[in-house]
Design a protein around this motif. Structure first.
Motif, PDB file in Angstrom:
ATOM      1  N   ARG A 217       0.832  -1.209   0.000  1.00  0.00           N
ATOM      2  CA  ARG A 217       0.000   0.000   0.000  1.00  0.00           C
ATOM      3  C   ARG A 217       0.869   1.263   0.000  1.00  0.00           C
ATOM      4  O   ARG A 217       0.576   2.234  -0.701  1.00  0.00           O
ATOM      5  CB  ARG A 217      -0.921   0.008   1.227  1.00  0.00           C
ATOM      6  CG  ARG A 217      -2.026  -1.045   1.195  1.00  0.00           C
ATOM      7  CD  ARG A 217      -2.726  -1.095   2.554  1.00  0.00           C
ATOM      8  NE  ARG A 217      -3.801  -2.068   2.566  1.00  0.00           N
ATOM      9  CZ  ARG A 217      -5.092  -1.749   2.672  1.00  0.00           C
ATOM     10  NH1 ARG A 217      -5.453  -0.474   2.777  1.00  0.00           N
ATOM     11  NH2 ARG A 217      -6.017  -2.684   2.681  1.00  0.00           N
ATOM     12  N   VAL A 218       1.925   1.242   0.807  1.00  0.00           N
ATOM     13  CA  VAL A 218       2.834   2.385   0.855  1.00  0.00           C
ATOM     14  C   VAL A 218       3.495   2.588  -0.503  1.00  0.00           C
ATOM     15  O   VAL A 218       3.576   3.716  -1.019  1.00  0.00           O
ATOM     16  CB  VAL A 218       3.890   2.181   1.958  1.00  0.00           C
ATOM     17  CG1 VAL A 218       5.013   3.210   1.847  1.00  0.00           C
ATOM     18  CG2 VAL A 218       3.245   2.253   3.341  1.00  0.00           C
ATOM     19  N   LEU A 219       3.935   1.518  -1.120  1.00  0.00           N
ATOM     20  CA  LEU A 219       4.610   1.628  -2.405  1.00  0.00           C
ATOM     21  C   LEU A 219       3.655   2.129  -3.486  1.00  0.00           C
ATOM     22  O   LEU A 219       4.036   2.966  -4.332  1.00  0.00           O
ATOM     23  CB  LEU A 219       5.192   0.275  -2.799  1.00  0.00           C
ATOM     24  CG  LEU A 219       6.183   0.253  -3.960  1.00  0.00           C
ATOM     25  CD1 LEU A 219       7.333   1.220  -3.721  1.00  0.00           C
ATOM     26  CD2 LEU A 219       6.704  -1.158  -4.174  1.00  0.00           C
ATOM     27  N   SER A 227       4.066  12.578  -2.013  1.00  0.00           N
ATOM     28  CA  SER A 227       5.394  13.168  -1.947  1.00  0.00           C
ATOM     29  C   SER A 227       5.861  13.471  -0.533  1.00  0.00           C
ATOM     30  O   SER A 227       6.949  14.004  -0.351  1.00  0.00           O
ATOM     31  CB  SER A 227       5.426  14.466  -2.767  1.00  0.00           C
ATOM     32  OG  SER A 227       4.462  15.382  -2.279  1.00  0.00           O
ATOM     33  N   ASP A 228       5.056  13.169   0.470  1.00  0.00           N
ATOM     34  CA  ASP A 228       5.514  13.313   1.847  1.00  0.00           C
ATOM     35  C   ASP A 228       4.851  12.240   2.702  1.00  0.00           C
ATOM     36  O   ASP A 228       3.961  11.527   2.254  1.00  0.00           O
ATOM     37  CB  ASP A 228       5.245  14.717   2.390  1.00  0.00           C
ATOM     38  CG  ASP A 228       3.779  15.102   2.381  1.00  0.00           C
ATOM     39  OD1 ASP A 228       2.928  14.231   2.669  1.00  0.00           O
ATOM     40  OD2 ASP A 228       3.476  16.269   2.087  1.00  0.00           O
ATOM     41  N   VAL A 229       5.321  12.138   3.938  1.00  0.00           N
ATOM     42  CA  VAL A 229       4.878  11.050   4.802  1.00  0.00           C
ATOM     43  C   VAL A 229       3.375  11.107   5.041  1.00  0.00           C
ATOM     44  O   VAL A 229       2.680  10.088   5.006  1.00  0.00           O
ATOM     45  CB  VAL A 229       5.655  11.078   6.137  1.00  0.00           C
ATOM     46  CG1 VAL A 229       5.074  10.065   7.123  1.00  0.00           C
ATOM     47  CG2 VAL A 229       7.131  10.807   5.900  1.00  0.00           C
ATOM     48  N   ASP A 230       2.841  12.305   5.272  1.00  0.00           N
ATOM     49  CA  ASP A 230       1.413  12.413   5.548  1.00  0.00           C
ATOM     50  C   ASP A 230       0.572  12.008   4.348  1.00  0.00           C
ATOM     51  O   ASP A 230      -0.505  11.411   4.500  1.00  0.00           O
ATOM     52  CB  ASP A 230       1.071  13.840   5.978  1.00  0.00           C
ATOM     53  CG  ASP A 230       1.549  14.145   7.397  1.00  0.00           C
ATOM     54  OD1 ASP A 230       1.649  13.191   8.201  1.00  0.00           O
ATOM     55  OD2 ASP A 230       1.825  15.311   7.693  1.00  0.00           O
ATOM     56  N   ALA A 231       1.033  12.319   3.149  1.00  0.00           N
ATOM     57  CA  ALA A 231       0.302  11.911   1.953  1.00  0.00           C
ATOM     58  C   ALA A 231       0.301  10.394   1.813  1.00  0.00           C
ATOM     59  O   ALA A 231      -0.714   9.794   1.439  1.00  0.00           O
ATOM     60  CB  ALA A 231       0.909  12.569   0.713  1.00  0.00           C
ATOM     61  N   VAL A 232       1.419   9.773   2.111  1.00  0.00           N
ATOM     62  CA  VAL A 232       1.476   8.313   2.078  1.00  0.00           C
ATOM     63  C   VAL A 232       0.551   7.734   3.143  1.00  0.00           C
ATOM     64  O   VAL A 232      -0.174   6.755   2.904  1.00  0.00           O
ATOM     65  CB  VAL A 232       2.910   7.817   2.277  1.00  0.00           C
ATOM     66  CG1 VAL A 232       2.945   6.289   2.343  1.00  0.00           C
ATOM     67  CG2 VAL A 232       3.822   8.310   1.159  1.00  0.00           C
ATOM     68  N   LEU A 233       0.549   8.336   4.329  1.00  0.00           N
ATOM     69  CA  LEU A 233      -0.307   7.865   5.413  1.00  0.00           C
ATOM     70  C   LEU A 233      -1.767   7.872   4.989  1.00  0.00           C
ATOM     71  O   LEU A 233      -2.494   6.885   5.197  1.00  0.00           O
ATOM     72  CB  LEU A 233      -0.106   8.761   6.641  1.00  0.00           C
ATOM     73  CG  LEU A 233      -0.924   8.439   7.885  1.00  0.00           C
ATOM     74  CD1 LEU A 233      -0.482   7.121   8.494  1.00  0.00           C
ATOM     75  CD2 LEU A 233      -0.784   9.562   8.915  1.00  0.00           C
ATOM     76  N   ASP A 234      -2.211   8.957   4.383  1.00  0.00           N
ATOM     77  CA  ASP A 234      -3.605   9.055   3.961  1.00  0.00           C
ATOM     78  C   ASP A 234      -3.957   7.988   2.937  1.00  0.00           C
ATOM     79  O   ASP A 234      -5.066   7.437   2.942  1.00  0.00           O
ATOM     80  CB  ASP A 234      -3.872  10.439   3.362  1.00  0.00           C
ATOM     81  CG  ASP A 234      -3.842  11.544   4.412  1.00  0.00           C
ATOM     82  OD1 ASP A 234      -3.985  11.226   5.607  1.00  0.00           O
ATOM     83  OD2 ASP A 234      -3.666  12.719   4.023  1.00  0.00           O
ATOM     84  N   TYR A 237      -3.683   3.954   4.554  1.00  0.00           N
ATOM     85  CA  TYR A 237      -4.640   3.498   5.558  1.00  0.00           C
ATOM     86  C   TYR A 237      -6.045   3.893   5.129  1.00  0.00           C
ATOM     87  O   TYR A 237      -6.288   5.035   4.739  1.00  0.00           O
ATOM     88  CB  TYR A 237      -4.335   4.118   6.927  1.00  0.00           C
ATOM     89  CG  TYR A 237      -3.153   3.497   7.635  1.00  0.00           C
ATOM     90  CD1 TYR A 237      -3.320   2.485   8.569  1.00  0.00           C
ATOM     91  CD2 TYR A 237      -1.859   3.927   7.354  1.00  0.00           C
ATOM     92  CE1 TYR A 237      -2.237   1.917   9.219  1.00  0.00           C
ATOM     93  CE2 TYR A 237      -0.767   3.363   7.997  1.00  0.00           C
ATOM     94  CZ  TYR A 237      -0.959   2.354   8.930  1.00  0.00           C
ATOM     95  OH  TYR A 237       0.120   1.790   9.551  1.00  0.00           O
ATOM     96  N   ASP A 238      -6.960   2.956   5.220  1.00  0.00           N
ATOM     97  CA  ASP A 238      -8.341   3.225   4.830  1.00  0.00           C
ATOM     98  C   ASP A 238      -9.281   3.100   6.028  1.00  0.00           C
ATOM     99  O   ASP A 238     -10.399   2.622   5.925  1.00  0.00           O
ATOM    100  CB  ASP A 238      -8.779   2.268   3.711  1.00  0.00           C
ATOM    101  CG  ASP A 238      -8.574   0.805   4.076  1.00  0.00           C
ATOM    102  OD1 ASP A 238      -8.182   0.524   5.220  1.00  0.00           O
ATOM    103  OD2 ASP A 238      -8.813  -0.058   3.206  1.00  0.00           O
ATOM    104  N   ALA A 248       0.707   4.987  13.415  1.00  0.00           N
ATOM    105  CA  ALA A 248       0.553   4.754  11.978  1.00  0.00           C
ATOM    106  C   ALA A 248       1.573   5.561  11.187  1.00  0.00           C
ATOM    107  O   ALA A 248       2.167   5.066  10.214  1.00  0.00           O
ATOM    108  CB  ALA A 248      -0.860   5.108  11.546  1.00  0.00           C
ATOM    109  N   ARG A 249       1.802   6.790  11.619  1.00  0.00           N
ATOM    110  CA  ARG A 249       2.779   7.623  10.928  1.00  0.00           C
ATOM    111  C   ARG A 249       4.186   7.043  11.085  1.00  0.00           C
ATOM    112  O   ARG A 249       4.963   6.992  10.122  1.00  0.00           O
ATOM    113  CB  ARG A 249       2.735   9.046  11.495  1.00  0.00           C
ATOM    114  CG  ARG A 249       3.432  10.080  10.611  1.00  0.00           C
ATOM    115  CD  ARG A 249       3.177  11.493  11.139  1.00  0.00           C
ATOM    116  NE  ARG A 249       3.557  12.480  10.142  1.00  0.00           N
ATOM    117  CZ  ARG A 249       4.805  12.909   9.957  1.00  0.00           C
ATOM    118  NH1 ARG A 249       5.768  12.419  10.708  1.00  0.00           N
ATOM    119  NH2 ARG A 249       5.072  13.796   9.028  1.00  0.00           N
TER     120      ARG A 249
END
Length: 273
Positions: A217-219, A227-234, A237-238, A248-249
């Motif tokens: 999911r991260v990949l 382009s940043d950690v928070d964008a990947v986090l959103d 995770y669903d 989670a972060r």
């Protein structure tokens, strides 16, 4: 064996006594289980009447506590190391590569240290280094009359998943540690949180697949332009992360660090990115 039991539970087949202790922990159980085996006390998270009774019973049965150790030095595992060292006069052991971490968490200078492959003091309990959830994580392996048991701290849980969050967490190391326990000759696992595990190989595979699914999911999020950690986090995770957003972060950061190290993500990721 329920993790909600207030008193100690002895497993004669593996000569392990398990004592759930109420502590401040983010684990759903609300407890950290201490374990006694062959004169070793593992993870005395807090002092309670139940653990005092278990220590006294062990002594009366000819197996007094002569050694104290922890699976790792997170606060919900170490709160009564000093108290039980004073009560029993036991030798306190720490991971040789993380003595400062142990000392800072417990306020205790260890008497001795252990490394992977050692036995603890005069006991027959073997030490496996199992980093990942924390860099100093250890598993304690013991051969009982009918089964080989592993006291596994926060490496494994019967239900749900284990937090592997930066900066402490190392996902590549965690997956390697799961493989070691999965492939080892261990019949029953005693986690610090939640019930015992009677299907070690199945549980280790489940936990590894959970981590690998999160990695996918991260990949995908990165490949889609996050382009940043928070964008990947959103994107990764669903579900509602209320109360666990920091974990989670940290988990996302740990996944990104692994992917960067493997060359699968071409950039470095930091809090400022």
């Amino acid at each position: 064996m329920s993790h909600d039991e207030a008193n100690s539970v002895a497993d004669e087949a593996a000569h392990v006594t398990r004592v759930p202790l109420p502590v401040e922990t983010r684990a759903p159980s609300g407890t950290t289980s201490a374990h006694l085996v062959d004169g070793l006390l593992v993870d005395p998270a807090t002092r309670t009447d139940a653990l005092d009774e278990a220590v006294a019973t062990a002594a009366a049965d000819g197996s007094p506590v002569t050694a104290i150790a922890v699976t790792h030095a997170h606060p919900d595992h170490v709160g009564a190391v000093a108290a039980y060292a004073s009560l029993t006069g036991a030798t306190v052991y720490a991971h040789a590569d993380h003595v400062d971490r142990f000392r800072e968490a417990t306020g205790v200078d260890p008497d001795e240290t252990v490394v992977d492959g050692d036995t603890v003091g005069s006991t027959d309990v073997r030490v496996w280094a199992t980093p990942g959830h924390a860099p100093d994580h250890l598993v304690f392996v013991t051969d009982g009359p009918d089964r080989t048991a592993g006291i596994v701290g926060d490496l494994v849980v019967a239900e749900g998943s284990v937090a592997v969050a930066a900066p402490d967490g190392d996902l590549a190391a965690y997956l390697d540690s799961l493989d070691r326990v999965r492939d080892g000759v261990v019949d029953r696992l005693y986690p610090a949180h939640g019930p015992v595990v009677d299907d070690p190989a199945v549980t280790c595979r489940r936990l590894a697949e959970h981590r690998l699914d999160r990695e996918r999911r991260v990949l995908r999020a990165v490949d889609a332009g996050a382009s940043d950690v928070d964008a990947v986090l959103d994107a990764a995770y669903d579900r509602d992360l209320s109360g666990v957003a920091d974990l989670a972060r940290g988990t996302v950061r740990a996944h990104l660090e692994k992917l960067v190290a493997e060359g699968r993500v071409a950039t470095s990721w930091t809090d400022e990115d």
